[in-house]
Motif scaffolding. Structure first.
Motif, PDB file in Angstrom:
ATOM      1  N   ASP A  39       0.824  -1.211   0.000  1.00  0.00           N
ATOM      2  CA  ASP A  39       0.000   0.000   0.000  1.00  0.00           C
ATOM      3  C   ASP A  39       0.856   1.258   0.000  1.00  0.00           C
ATOM      4  OD1 ASP A  39      -2.271  -1.580   0.032  1.00  0.00           O
ATOM      5  OD2 ASP A  39      -2.731  -1.214   2.159  1.00  0.00           O
ATOM      6  N   ASN A  40       2.087   1.138   0.462  1.00  0.00           N
ATOM      7  CA  ASN A  40       2.991   2.282   0.528  1.00  0.00           C
ATOM      8  C   ASN A  40       3.970   2.315  -0.650  1.00  0.00           C
ATOM      9  OD1 ASN A  40       3.168   4.511   2.341  1.00  0.00           O
ATOM     10  ND2 ASN A  40       5.247   3.879   2.838  1.00  0.00           N
ATOM     11  N   GLY A  41       3.693   1.533  -1.692  1.00  0.00           N
ATOM     12  CA  GLY A  41       4.488   1.604  -2.915  1.00  0.00           C
ATOM     13  C   GLY A  41       5.712   0.715  -2.971  1.00  0.00           C
ATOM     14  N   VAL A  42       5.852  -0.209  -2.006  1.00  0.00           N
ATOM     15  CA  VAL A  42       6.986  -1.127  -2.005  1.00  0.00           C
ATOM     16  C   VAL A  42       6.523  -2.420  -2.676  1.00  0.00           C
ATOM     17  CG1 VAL A  42       8.678  -2.364  -0.615  1.00  0.00           C
ATOM     18  CG2 VAL A  42       7.868  -0.114   0.131  1.00  0.00           C
ATOM     19  N   ASN A  43       7.028  -2.668  -3.882  1.00  0.00           N
ATOM     20  CA  ASN A  43       6.611  -3.824  -4.654  1.00  0.00           C
ATOM     21  C   ASN A  43       7.406  -5.062  -4.220  1.00  0.00           C
ATOM     22  OD1 ASN A  43       5.348  -5.385  -6.616  1.00  0.00           O
ATOM     23  ND2 ASN A  43       6.848  -4.853  -8.175  1.00  0.00           N
ATOM     24  N   LEU A  44       6.745  -5.949  -3.489  1.00  0.00           N
ATOM     25  CA  LEU A  44       7.370  -7.178  -3.023  1.00  0.00           C
ATOM     26  C   LEU A  44       7.083  -8.308  -4.001  1.00  0.00           C
ATOM     27  CD1 LEU A  44       6.312  -7.113   0.733  1.00  0.00           C
ATOM     28  CD2 LEU A  44       8.540  -6.548  -0.200  1.00  0.00           C
ATOM     29  N   ILE A  45       8.127  -9.044  -4.332  1.00  0.00           N
ATOM     30  CA  ILE A  45       7.979 -10.218  -5.202  1.00  0.00           C
ATOM     31  C   ILE A  45       8.527 -11.411  -4.424  1.00  0.00           C
ATOM     32  CG2 ILE A  45       8.685 -11.296  -7.368  1.00  0.00           C
ATOM     33  CD1 ILE A  45       9.127  -8.393  -8.428  1.00  0.00           C
ATOM     34  N   GLU A  46       7.705 -12.435  -4.233  1.00  0.00           N
ATOM     35  CA  GLU A  46       8.182 -13.620  -3.517  1.00  0.00           C
ATOM     36  C   GLU A  46       9.377 -14.216  -4.247  1.00  0.00           C
ATOM     37  OE1 GLU A  46       5.651 -16.365  -1.425  1.00  0.00           O
ATOM     38  OE2 GLU A  46       3.922 -15.160  -2.047  1.00  0.00           O
ATOM     39  N   ALA A  47      10.375 -14.634  -3.481  1.00  0.00           N
ATOM     40  CA  ALA A  47      11.612 -15.141  -4.074  1.00  0.00           C
ATOM     41  C   ALA A  47      12.258 -16.149  -3.123  1.00  0.00           C
ATOM     42  CB  ALA A  47      12.575 -13.993  -4.340  1.00  0.00           C
ATOM     43  N   GLU A  48      13.176 -16.917  -3.649  1.00  0.00           N
ATOM     44  CA  GLU A  48      13.984 -17.853  -2.862  1.00  0.00           C
ATOM     45  C   GLU A  48      15.446 -17.465  -3.019  1.00  0.00           C
ATOM     46  OE1 GLU A  48      13.043 -20.447  -0.882  1.00  0.00           O
ATOM     47  OE2 GLU A  48      10.955 -19.862  -1.234  1.00  0.00           O
ATOM     48  N   PHE A  49      16.194 -17.544  -1.935  1.00  0.00           N
ATOM     49  CA  PHE A  49      17.618 -17.232  -1.964  1.00  0.00           C
ATOM     50  C   PHE A  49      18.384 -18.388  -1.345  1.00  0.00           C
ATOM     51  CE2 PHE A  49      15.315 -13.232  -1.635  1.00  0.00           C
ATOM     52  CZ  PHE A  49      15.783 -12.580  -2.756  1.00  0.00           C
ATOM     53  N   LYS A  50      19.442 -18.797  -2.005  1.00  0.00           N
ATOM     54  CA  LYS A  50      20.245 -19.906  -1.510  1.00  0.00           C
ATOM     55  C   LYS A  50      21.257 -19.410  -0.487  1.00  0.00           C
ATOM     56  CE  LYS A  50      19.769 -22.621  -5.655  1.00  0.00           C
ATOM     57  NZ  LYS A  50      20.408 -23.317  -6.751  1.00  0.00           N
ATOM     58  N   LYS A  51      21.308 -20.074   0.635  1.00  0.00           N
ATOM     59  CA  LYS A  51      22.327 -19.866   1.670  1.00  0.00           C
ATOM     60  C   LYS A  51      22.674 -18.407   1.911  1.00  0.00           C
ATOM     61  CE  LYS A  51      24.281 -24.429   1.225  1.00  0.00           C
ATOM     62  NZ  LYS A  51      25.461 -25.248   1.151  1.00  0.00           N
ATOM     63  N   ASN A  52      21.713 -17.646   2.356  1.00  0.00           N
ATOM     64  CA  ASN A  52      21.909 -16.249   2.699  1.00  0.00           C
ATOM     65  C   ASN A  52      21.766 -16.122   4.210  1.00  0.00           C
ATOM     66  OD1 ASN A  52      21.410 -13.441   3.244  1.00  0.00           O
ATOM     67  ND2 ASN A  52      20.961 -13.180   1.069  1.00  0.00           N
ATOM     68  N   ILE A  53      22.771 -15.591   4.894  1.00  0.00           N
ATOM     69  CA  ILE A  53      22.745 -15.492   6.357  1.00  0.00           C
ATOM     70  C   ILE A  53      21.557 -14.681   6.843  1.00  0.00           C
ATOM     71  CG2 ILE A  53      24.279 -13.489   6.499  1.00  0.00           C
ATOM     72  CD1 ILE A  53      24.133 -16.454   8.967  1.00  0.00           C
ATOM     73  N   PHE A  54      21.122 -13.689   6.091  1.00  0.00           N
ATOM     74  CA  PHE A  54      19.980 -12.879   6.500  1.00  0.00           C
ATOM     75  C   PHE A  54      18.685 -13.686   6.466  1.00  0.00           C
ATOM     76  CE2 PHE A  54      23.028  -9.689   5.041  1.00  0.00           C
ATOM     77  CZ  PHE A  54      23.001  -8.797   6.102  1.00  0.00           C
ATOM     78  N   GLY A  55      18.663 -14.734   5.664  1.00  0.00           N
ATOM     79  CA  GLY A  55      17.477 -15.565   5.556  1.00  0.00           C
ATOM     80  C   GLY A  55      17.553 -16.841   6.360  1.00  0.00           C
ATOM     81  N   SER A  56      18.537 -16.939   7.230  1.00  0.00           N
ATOM     82  CA  SER A  56      18.662 -18.149   8.036  1.00  0.00           C
ATOM     83  C   SER A  56      17.620 -18.150   9.154  1.00  0.00           C
ATOM     84  CB  SER A  56      20.075 -18.273   8.614  1.00  0.00           C
ATOM     85  OG  SER A  56      20.337 -17.219   9.505  1.00  0.00           O
ATOM     86  N   LYS A  57      17.295 -19.310   9.606  1.00  0.00           N
ATOM     87  CA  LYS A  57      16.311 -19.488  10.666  1.00  0.00           C
ATOM     88  C   LYS A  57      16.841 -18.870  11.957  1.00  0.00           C
ATOM     89  CE  LYS A  57      13.400 -23.231  12.301  1.00  0.00           C
ATOM     90  NZ  LYS A  57      13.184 -24.671  12.271  1.00  0.00           N
ATOM     91  N   LEU A  58      15.991 -18.116  12.645  1.00  0.00           N
ATOM     92  CA  LEU A  58      16.336 -17.526  13.936  1.00  0.00           C
ATOM     93  C   LEU A  58      15.364 -18.080  14.967  1.00  0.00           C
ATOM     94  CD1 LEU A  58      16.933 -13.793  12.926  1.00  0.00           C
ATOM     95  CD2 LEU A  58      18.645 -15.570  13.315  1.00  0.00           C
ATOM     96  N   GLY A  59      15.909 -18.804  15.938  1.00  0.00           N
ATOM     97  CA  GLY A  59      15.036 -19.510  16.872  1.00  0.00           C
ATOM     98  C   GLY A  59      14.290 -20.558  16.084  1.00  0.00           C
ATOM     99  N   ASP A  60      13.001 -20.536  16.177  1.00  0.00           N
ATOM    100  CA  ASP A  60      12.200 -21.475  15.396  1.00  0.00           C
ATOM    101  C   ASP A  60      11.488 -20.785  14.234  1.00  0.00           C
ATOM    102  OD1 ASP A  60      10.381 -20.019  16.861  1.00  0.00           O
ATOM    103  OD2 ASP A  60       9.175 -21.738  17.470  1.00  0.00           O
ATOM    104  N   VAL A  61      11.963 -19.587  13.869  1.00  0.00           N
ATOM    105  CA  VAL A  61      11.300 -18.800  12.823  1.00  0.00           C
ATOM    106  C   VAL A  61      12.140 -18.751  11.552  1.00  0.00           C
ATOM    107  CG1 VAL A  61      10.376 -16.532  12.211  1.00  0.00           C
ATOM    108  CG2 VAL A  61      10.151 -17.386  14.552  1.00  0.00           C
TER     109      VAL A  61
END
Length: 141
Positions: free
Chosen positions: A38-60
């Motif tokens: 709604d605020n103009g940020v166009n999100l596109i679902e994507a997959e990234f291989k082995k990215n530390i920012f996308g690693s599981k934190l706790g159980d999330v």
């Protein structure tokens, strides 16, 4: 090295802020996505291989998107306390890493990493203002 220190300091300072809220203030990932779009940020679902920012934190495990062809990760924790634990876990995982530039956003139980790979202090990083405004506009409770 400067980046690691900056990210660690930011995470530490954010973790030190005492915030107590009830469960009615829980924010969902879907609410965040809607607010961003709604605020103009166009999100596109994507997959990234082995990215530390996308690693599981706790159980999330984060939902992964692209914004302007850059990785964008949204973590929905069960509580503010779980978010704090997740941030601390991320800080420990990355304390010896030389990370690319990313911006971190928080709103209650939501943690976002936007990996834009530009100077964090640059005024030319796309969508930083829009992301923060979208989060600020989410009505809690």
């Amino acid at each position: 090295m400067k980046m690691i220190f900056s990210v660690s300091l930011l995470l530490f300072l954010a973790a030190c802020l005492p915030v107590q809220v009830d469960e009615s203030s829980h924010i969902t990932e879907e609410e965040v996505v809607t607010a961003l779009q709604d605020n103009g940020v166009n999100l596109i679902e994507a997959e990234f291989k082995k990215n530390i920012f996308g690693s599981k934190l706790g159980d999330v495990k984060p939902r992964t998107y692209e914004v302007n062809e850059k990785p964008f990760f949204i973590f929905e924790f069960k509580s503010d306390n779980d978010l704090d634990k997740g941030k601390n876990e991320f800080a420990k995982k990355t304390e010896t890493m030389d990370l690319v530039s990313a911006s971190t956003f928080e709103k209650r139980n939501i943690l976002i990493f936007y990996v834009h790979e530009q100077d964090v202090n640059s005024i030319s990083v796309p969508f930083i203002k829009e992301i923060q405004e979208a989060l600020d506009n989410i009505i809690e409770g």
